[in-house]
Each structure stands twice: as structure tokens, then as C-alpha cells.
Design a protein around this motif. Structure first.
Motif, PDB file in Angstrom:
ATOM      1  N   SER A  18       0.844  -1.192   0.000  1.00  0.00           N
ATOM      2  CA  SER A  18       0.000   0.000   0.000  1.00  0.00           C
ATOM      3  C   SER A  18       0.877   1.239   0.000  1.00  0.00           C
ATOM      4  O   SER A  18       2.062   1.178   0.373  1.00  0.00           O
ATOM      5  CB  SER A  18      -0.918   0.032   1.232  1.00  0.00           C
ATOM      6  OG  SER A  18      -0.180   0.304   2.404  1.00  0.00           O
ATOM      7  N   ARG A  51      -6.101  -0.269  -8.741  1.00  0.00           N
ATOM      8  CA  ARG A  51      -6.490   0.398  -7.510  1.00  0.00           C
ATOM      9  C   ARG A  51      -7.935   0.066  -7.157  1.00  0.00           C
ATOM     10  O   ARG A  51      -8.821   0.201  -7.990  1.00  0.00           O
ATOM     11  CB  ARG A  51      -6.318   1.912  -7.654  1.00  0.00           C
ATOM     12  CG  ARG A  51      -4.867   2.364  -7.775  1.00  0.00           C
ATOM     13  CD  ARG A  51      -4.793   3.785  -8.318  1.00  0.00           C
ATOM     14  NE  ARG A  51      -3.457   4.355  -8.266  1.00  0.00           N
ATOM     15  CZ  ARG A  51      -2.503   4.105  -9.153  1.00  0.00           C
ATOM     16  NH1 ARG A  51      -2.752   3.287 -10.165  1.00  0.00           N
ATOM     17  NH2 ARG A  51      -1.318   4.666  -9.047  1.00  0.00           N
ATOM     18  N   THR A  52      -8.134  -0.407  -5.927  1.00  0.00           N
ATOM     19  CA  THR A  52      -9.482  -0.574  -5.383  1.00  0.00           C
ATOM     20  C   THR A  52      -9.515   0.144  -4.051  1.00  0.00           C
ATOM     21  O   THR A  52      -8.494   0.670  -3.579  1.00  0.00           O
ATOM     22  CB  THR A  52      -9.830  -2.060  -5.180  1.00  0.00           C
ATOM     23  OG1 THR A  52      -9.017  -2.595  -4.115  1.00  0.00           O
ATOM     24  CG2 THR A  52      -9.575  -2.862  -6.447  1.00  0.00           C
ATOM     25  N   THR A  53     -10.670   0.176  -3.414  1.00  0.00           N
ATOM     26  CA  THR A  53     -10.781   0.864  -2.124  1.00  0.00           C
ATOM     27  C   THR A  53     -10.030   0.117  -1.029  1.00  0.00           C
ATOM     28  O   THR A  53      -9.709   0.693   0.005  1.00  0.00           O
ATOM     29  CB  THR A  53     -12.255   1.001  -1.716  1.00  0.00           C
ATOM     30  OG1 THR A  53     -12.862  -0.305  -1.725  1.00  0.00           O
ATOM     31  CG2 THR A  53     -12.999   1.912  -2.683  1.00  0.00           C
ATOM     32  N   ARG A  54      -9.741  -1.172  -1.268  1.00  0.00           N
ATOM     33  CA  ARG A  54      -9.117  -1.972  -0.222  1.00  0.00           C
ATOM     34  C   ARG A  54      -7.635  -2.230  -0.435  1.00  0.00           C
ATOM     35  O   ARG A  54      -6.876  -2.341   0.529  1.00  0.00           O
ATOM     36  CB  ARG A  54      -9.839  -3.319  -0.091  1.00  0.00           C
ATOM     37  CG  ARG A  54     -11.266  -3.179   0.412  1.00  0.00           C
ATOM     38  CD  ARG A  54     -11.867  -4.550   0.676  1.00  0.00           C
ATOM     39  NE  ARG A  54     -13.192  -4.453   1.255  1.00  0.00           N
ATOM     40  CZ  ARG A  54     -13.936  -5.508   1.605  1.00  0.00           C
ATOM     41  NH1 ARG A  54     -13.448  -6.726   1.421  1.00  0.00           N
ATOM     42  NH2 ARG A  54     -15.126  -5.345   2.120  1.00  0.00           N
ATOM     43  N   LYS A  55      -7.204  -2.352  -1.684  1.00  0.00           N
ATOM     44  CA  LYS A  55      -5.810  -2.740  -1.883  1.00  0.00           C
ATOM     45  C   LYS A  55      -5.313  -2.328  -3.267  1.00  0.00           C
ATOM     46  O   LYS A  55      -6.084  -1.936  -4.147  1.00  0.00           O
ATOM     47  CB  LYS A  55      -5.646  -4.253  -1.715  1.00  0.00           C
ATOM     48  CG  LYS A  55      -6.369  -5.063  -2.780  1.00  0.00           C
ATOM     49  CD  LYS A  55      -6.105  -6.559  -2.600  1.00  0.00           C
ATOM     50  CE  LYS A  55      -6.788  -7.366  -3.694  1.00  0.00           C
ATOM     51  NZ  LYS A  55      -6.514  -8.813  -3.569  1.00  0.00           N
ATOM     52  N   SER A  57      -2.885  -3.837  -6.440  1.00  0.00           N
ATOM     53  CA  SER A  57      -2.269  -5.032  -7.009  1.00  0.00           C
ATOM     54  C   SER A  57      -1.597  -4.635  -8.321  1.00  0.00           C
ATOM     55  O   SER A  57      -2.066  -3.744  -9.028  1.00  0.00           O
ATOM     56  CB  SER A  57      -3.308  -6.129  -7.253  1.00  0.00           C
ATOM     57  OG  SER A  57      -4.322  -5.680  -8.143  1.00  0.00           O
TER      58      SER A  57
END
Length: 300
Positions: A18, A51-55, A57
Motif C-alpha cells: 500500500s 487500484r481498489t478501495t481496499r488494496k 495489485s
């Protein structure tokens, strides 16, 4: 022009998982690291992370770029270290991985004086028993116990390692004392799950013999294996550096079944294609001297 600080930030994000964690590792604000990543992606013309709200990759482009980026960052760090070495001092960052139990019991006491003598070194030591991809995860070197299974690593031996078959006197009083490989099948075993199913490997004249007694416990930590053996749960095949004190105290007993466990090694390994830096070579020399020949944990 692509900037080195952008590449360094990208590598840190990929390793930490992150932007926030990378910012903490780099001792920078989250906004600075985010800006560096955005600038790098703009120069490359491709997103490096999903990009997502949680992680975050890695994208396919990000994965392809990471291996080269790791090498670039390492080469620059190595060049900085070489300049410092020319001035007669060891300095710069060093990132190592080591097994949990060995690190706690034996590596720490050897490392602390080394770091006190070389205050210019900034060491990050991560204790983890899992298999590490040293190059992809950005480690200068890994310290491991066993056999070298990754052909991409160059191994430097630190000390021989003996694994001993042990049990608590209470367990042997209740279940009897095995005296052969065949007799092991009548007992229960405490297994180390970070190794494969052929972990119980014993040396024979022609070839190694594998034995698989029924499991009493499977666990991924050597301390817990030793404690389970002390509690009388079953037989354990453990390195002498873990059970030396218990054997001397008589709280665990070494079993003679006519076969020794196959010989293994405690070693430092660095990614191939990279020369071992002077500070890593000095650390290896220091550890060898500290552990001794034979290693002090094998001296009764």
C-alpha cells in the motif's frame, strides 16, 4: 525523464502492499509517495497498479517493470555502499529475512554487536519462516536452514545444522522408545508445515529414507514444535540449535534409531547476478566467527 525516487517509491509500494505502508517505510508523507508514483506512471504511459478501495495489485506492466526496478534500486544502493567502503566504512541499507526461531535464539545476539561496530548500516530484519523470493521481494539476502532449493540464489554457508529426533521422557515412559526406522511408524509425530511431506528424511548407505508416522500436531514454528515435544505430544525432528538446552537439561531425550537425519546447512543466500556487497561479506564472516566450528549450540 524517469526519476530514481519514483522508481524507489514504486518498489516500496509493491513490497509493502500500500502507499501508506510504503510511506512509513520511506519516512515520507503519503502524498509525496503518491505523487511520485503518479509521475512515474505518467512517464511510462501505463498504470502500474490496479487500484481498489481496499488494496493495490500490480498490473501486467507493473509486474514486468518490478523486476527491473528492483535491480535498479539495488544497483544504486550498492554503488553508494561501494563509495562508503572506499572511505573505510560500512554504510547504507540492508534488508534481510531469517527464520523466526533461529533469528530470536541465535541471529540477534550475533547481529547486535555487528551493528554497534558499524553504525552506518541501516538494517531491516524480517523474521519469517515462509519461503522468500529474495529478488522479487527486495531482500539483499535471506538466512535459511535446510537445503538450497532456489537455483536463483547464491548460498554462502554459515554453519552445519544437525536435526535430532527427540521426545520427552514422559512420552517415552508411556509409549516406549523407538529403536529403528520401522518402529517410528508406531509413534506420533510433530511436523513442521513449512516443509514438504518428505520432511522426515534419514541418511542411509545407498539413499535417503523417508518416514511418515501419524501426526500428533502440524505447526509452522520451531518453538511450538519444541514445546509440544516437551508436553509429551509426540516425537519431533528438530535442529540442535533449538533443542540443545533441553537435551542438556534432560527435559528432552535424543533418540537413536540407527540412522541420522540427513545433513543440512544454515546459510546466507543472495540473488544470483548480484555480487555480495562488502557489508554482506563482512556480516557473513562475523556470523561464522560468532557461531564457531562446530557451532556453539552443538558443544556440550
Amino acid at each position: 525523464m524517469v526519476k530514481l525516487d519514483g522508481i524507489s517509491s514504486f518498489v516500496a509500494i509493491a513490497e509493502a502492499g500500500s502507499i501508506s505502508a510504503a510511506a512509513r517505510r520511506l519516512h515520507l508523507s503519503k502524498s509525496v509517495v503518491s505523487e511520485r508514483l503518479a509521475e512515474l506512471e505518467q512517464h511510462l504511459g501505463a498504470p502500474l497498479f490496479h487500484r481498489t478501495t481496499r488494496k493495490l495489485s500490480l498490473t501486467e506492466d507493473g509486474s514486468a517493470f518490478l523486476e527491473r526496478a528492483n535491480r535498479i534500486v539495488w544497483e544504486v544502493q550498492d554503488a553508494v555502499t561501494e563509495v562508503a567502503e572506499r572511505r573505510g566504512s560500512l554504510s547504507g541499507p540492508m534488508r534481510l529475512s531469517a527464520p523466526v526461531t533461529f533469528g530470536r535464539m541465535h541471529l540477534g545476539p550475533a547481529l547486535y554487536p555487528f551493528l554497534a561496530r558499524h553504525p552506518g548500516i541501516s538494517l531491516t530484519l524480517e523474521l519469517d519462516d515462509r519461503r522468500i523470493d529474495a529478488a522479487a521481494e527486495g531482500y539483499d539476502a535471506v538466512i535459511r536452514h535446510g537445503t538450497v532449493e532456489d537455483s536463483r540464489l547464491v548460498a554462502l554457508p554459515l554453519a552445519p545444522s544437525r536435526r535430532l529426533l527427540v521426545a520427552a521422557p514422559d512420552y517415552l515412559a508411556r509409549h516406549g522408545r523407538p529403536d529403528s526406522l520401522a518402529a517410528l511408524r508406531q509413534h506420533r509425530a510433530i511436523y513442521y508445515t513449512n516443509r514438504n511431506v518428505a520432511d522426515w528424511r534419514f541418511a542411509d548407505v545407498r539413499q535417503d529414507v523417508f518416514v511418515r508416522p501419524p501426526a500428533a500436531l502440524r505447526v509452522n514454528n520451531g518453538d511450538m514444535m519444541r514445546d509440544a515435544a516437551l508436553a509429551g505430544l509426540g516425537l519431533a525432528l528438530l535442529p540442535s540449535f533449538i533443542v540443545g538446552e533441553e537435551l542438556r537439561a534432560g527435559t528432552l531425550v535424543r533418540l537413536d534409531i540407527g540412522h541420522e537425519a540427513a545433513q543440512e546447512l544454515i546459510y546466507v543466500a543472495h540473488p544470483e547476478g548480484r555480487r555480495a556487497s562488502h557489508k554482506l561479506r563482512t556480516l557473513v564472516s562475523t556470523l561464522r566467527e560468532h557461531f564457531g566450528t562446530p557451532p556453539y549450540w552443538d558443544v556440550v
